[in-house]
Design a protein around this motif. Structure first.
Motif, PDB file in Angstrom:
ATOM      1  N   TRP A  76      21.538  -9.002   7.896  1.00 44.80           N
ATOM      2  CA  TRP A  76      22.362  -8.647   6.738  1.00 44.80           C
ATOM      3  C   TRP A  76      23.846  -8.670   7.054  1.00 44.80           C
ATOM      4  CZ3 TRP A  76      18.698  -9.613   3.897  1.00 44.80           C
ATOM      5  CH2 TRP A  76      17.430  -9.097   4.100  1.00 44.80           C
ATOM      6  N   HIS A  90      16.135  -8.992   8.263  1.00 49.24           N
ATOM      7  CA  HIS A  90      17.016 -10.159   8.235  1.00 49.24           C
ATOM      8  C   HIS A  90      18.425  -9.768   8.670  1.00 49.24           C
ATOM      9  CE1 HIS A  90      13.789 -11.730   5.633  1.00 49.24           C
ATOM     10  NE2 HIS A  90      14.105 -12.857   6.209  1.00 49.24           N
ATOM     11  N   PRO A  93      23.738  -2.130   3.896  1.00 54.56           N
ATOM     12  CA  PRO A  93      22.741  -3.171   4.187  1.00 54.56           C
ATOM     13  C   PRO A  93      21.567  -2.662   5.004  1.00 54.56           C
ATOM     14  CG  PRO A  93      24.721  -3.516   5.478  1.00 54.56           C
ATOM     15  CD  PRO A  93      25.020  -2.406   4.513  1.00 54.56           C
ATOM     16  N   LEU A 144      26.450 -11.451   5.766  1.00 51.68           N
ATOM     17  CA  LEU A 144      26.928 -11.585   4.396  1.00 51.68           C
ATOM     18  C   LEU A 144      28.317 -10.986   4.262  1.00 51.68           C
ATOM     19  CD1 LEU A 144      23.647 -10.521   2.617  1.00 51.68           C
ATOM     20  CD2 LEU A 144      24.517 -12.841   2.906  1.00 51.68           C
ATOM     21  N   ARG A 202      17.024 -17.783  -0.700  1.00 52.19           N
ATOM     22  CA  ARG A 202      17.451 -18.627   0.411  1.00 52.19           C
ATOM     23  C   ARG A 202      18.879 -19.066   0.116  1.00 52.19           C
ATOM     24  NH1 ARG A 202      15.223 -20.536   4.832  1.00 52.19           N
ATOM     25  NH2 ARG A 202      13.104 -20.112   4.154  1.00 52.19           N
ATOM     26  N   PRO A 254      26.687 -10.219  -2.778  1.00 58.16           N
ATOM     27  CA  PRO A 254      26.117  -9.026  -2.137  1.00 58.16           C
ATOM     28  C   PRO A 254      26.558  -7.751  -2.840  1.00 58.16           C
ATOM     29  CG  PRO A 254      27.050 -10.490  -0.486  1.00 58.16           C
ATOM     30  CD  PRO A 254      27.468 -11.025  -1.831  1.00 58.16           C
ATOM     31  N   SER A 281      24.691 -18.605   4.408  1.00 53.35           N
ATOM     32  CA  SER A 281      25.695 -17.558   4.588  1.00 53.35           C
ATOM     33  C   SER A 281      26.979 -18.097   5.188  1.00 53.35           C
ATOM     34  CB  SER A 281      25.143 -16.428   5.458  1.00 53.35           C
ATOM     35  OG  SER A 281      24.941 -16.873   6.777  1.00 53.35           O
ATOM     36  N   TYR A 326      17.267 -14.078   2.501  1.00 55.03           N
ATOM     37  CA  TYR A 326      17.863 -12.749   2.411  1.00 55.03           C
ATOM     38  C   TYR A 326      17.162 -12.000   1.286  1.00 55.03           C
ATOM     39  CZ  TYR A 326      21.687 -14.444   5.311  1.00 55.03           C
ATOM     40  OH  TYR A 326      22.423 -14.958   6.335  1.00 55.03           O
ATOM     41  N   CYS A 327      16.949 -10.731   1.484  1.00 55.53           N
ATOM     42  CA  CYS A 327      16.286  -9.887   0.503  1.00 55.53           C
ATOM     43  C   CYS A 327      17.064  -9.897  -0.816  1.00 55.53           C
ATOM     44  CB  CYS A 327      16.177  -8.474   1.050  1.00 55.53           C
ATOM     45  SG  CYS A 327      15.340  -7.340  -0.052  1.00 55.53           S
ATOM     46  N   ASP A 358      12.537 -13.411  -2.101  1.00 54.36           N
ATOM     47  CA  ASP A 358      13.818 -13.400  -1.395  1.00 54.36           C
ATOM     48  C   ASP A 358      14.613 -14.654  -1.744  1.00 54.36           C
ATOM     49  OD1 ASP A 358      13.071 -11.051  -0.161  1.00 54.36           O
ATOM     50  OD2 ASP A 358      12.398 -12.035   1.673  1.00 54.36           O
ATOM     51  N   THR A 413      19.189 -19.463   4.985  1.00 58.30           N
ATOM     52  CA  THR A 413      18.325 -18.419   5.508  1.00 58.30           C
ATOM     53  C   THR A 413      17.854 -17.536   4.363  1.00 58.30           C
ATOM     54  OG1 THR A 413      19.657 -18.429   7.525  1.00 58.30           O
ATOM     55  CG2 THR A 413      18.255 -16.523   7.197  1.00 58.30           C
TER      56      THR A 413
END
Length: 122
Positions: free
Chosen positions: A19, A17, A10, A22, A39, A5, A42, A53-54, A37, A51
């Motif tokens: 965030w 999502h 965030p 993370l 997957r 990250p 986390s 995540y951008c 995005d 999941t």
């Protein structure tokens, strides 16, 4: 593919999502790329299920992907086309919904792959 990250706020992500799940400074293994995005797992969900995540929230540390990944331009469960990069087994429309619903068939596909990647099973 390994990502970390970014140390940005965030709240800059606009698609809603979770965030806050993370951990800063932690490295994550990407197990697929959908709609641009990542997957990832986390580890903060009780079920440890991967999941989306951008991708703009991450710095790529290692861009090498799994040899078994495919690149596919296909339809999702809403019949909208999108680019999918990842394990072929995960590309069936509705697969991730079935995983998050705890469907045994989907978990029986996912868990051996997670185990092979040294990730927690769902």
């Amino acid at each position: 593919m390994i990502v970390r990250p970014k140390t940005t706020d965030p709240r800059l992500a606009e698609d809603g999502h979770a965030w806050g799940q993370l951990r800063q400074g932690f490295e994550y293994r990407v197990i697929g790329i959908e709609y641009g995005d990542y997957r990832i797992q986390s580890g903060s969900h009780d079920d440890h299920c991967p999941t989306l995540y951008c991708s703009k929230l991450f710095d790529v540390l290692d861009a090498q992907v799994e040899a078994a990944w495919i690149v596919d331009f296909g339809d999702d469960f809403e019949n909208e086309q999108h680019l999918y990069i990842g394990f072929e087994e995960f590309h069936e429309p509705g697969f991730w919904e079935d995983v998050h619903d705890g469907q045994k068939v989907a978990l029986d596909i996912l868990n051996p792959i997670l185990e092979r990647l040294s990730l927690n099973q769902c």
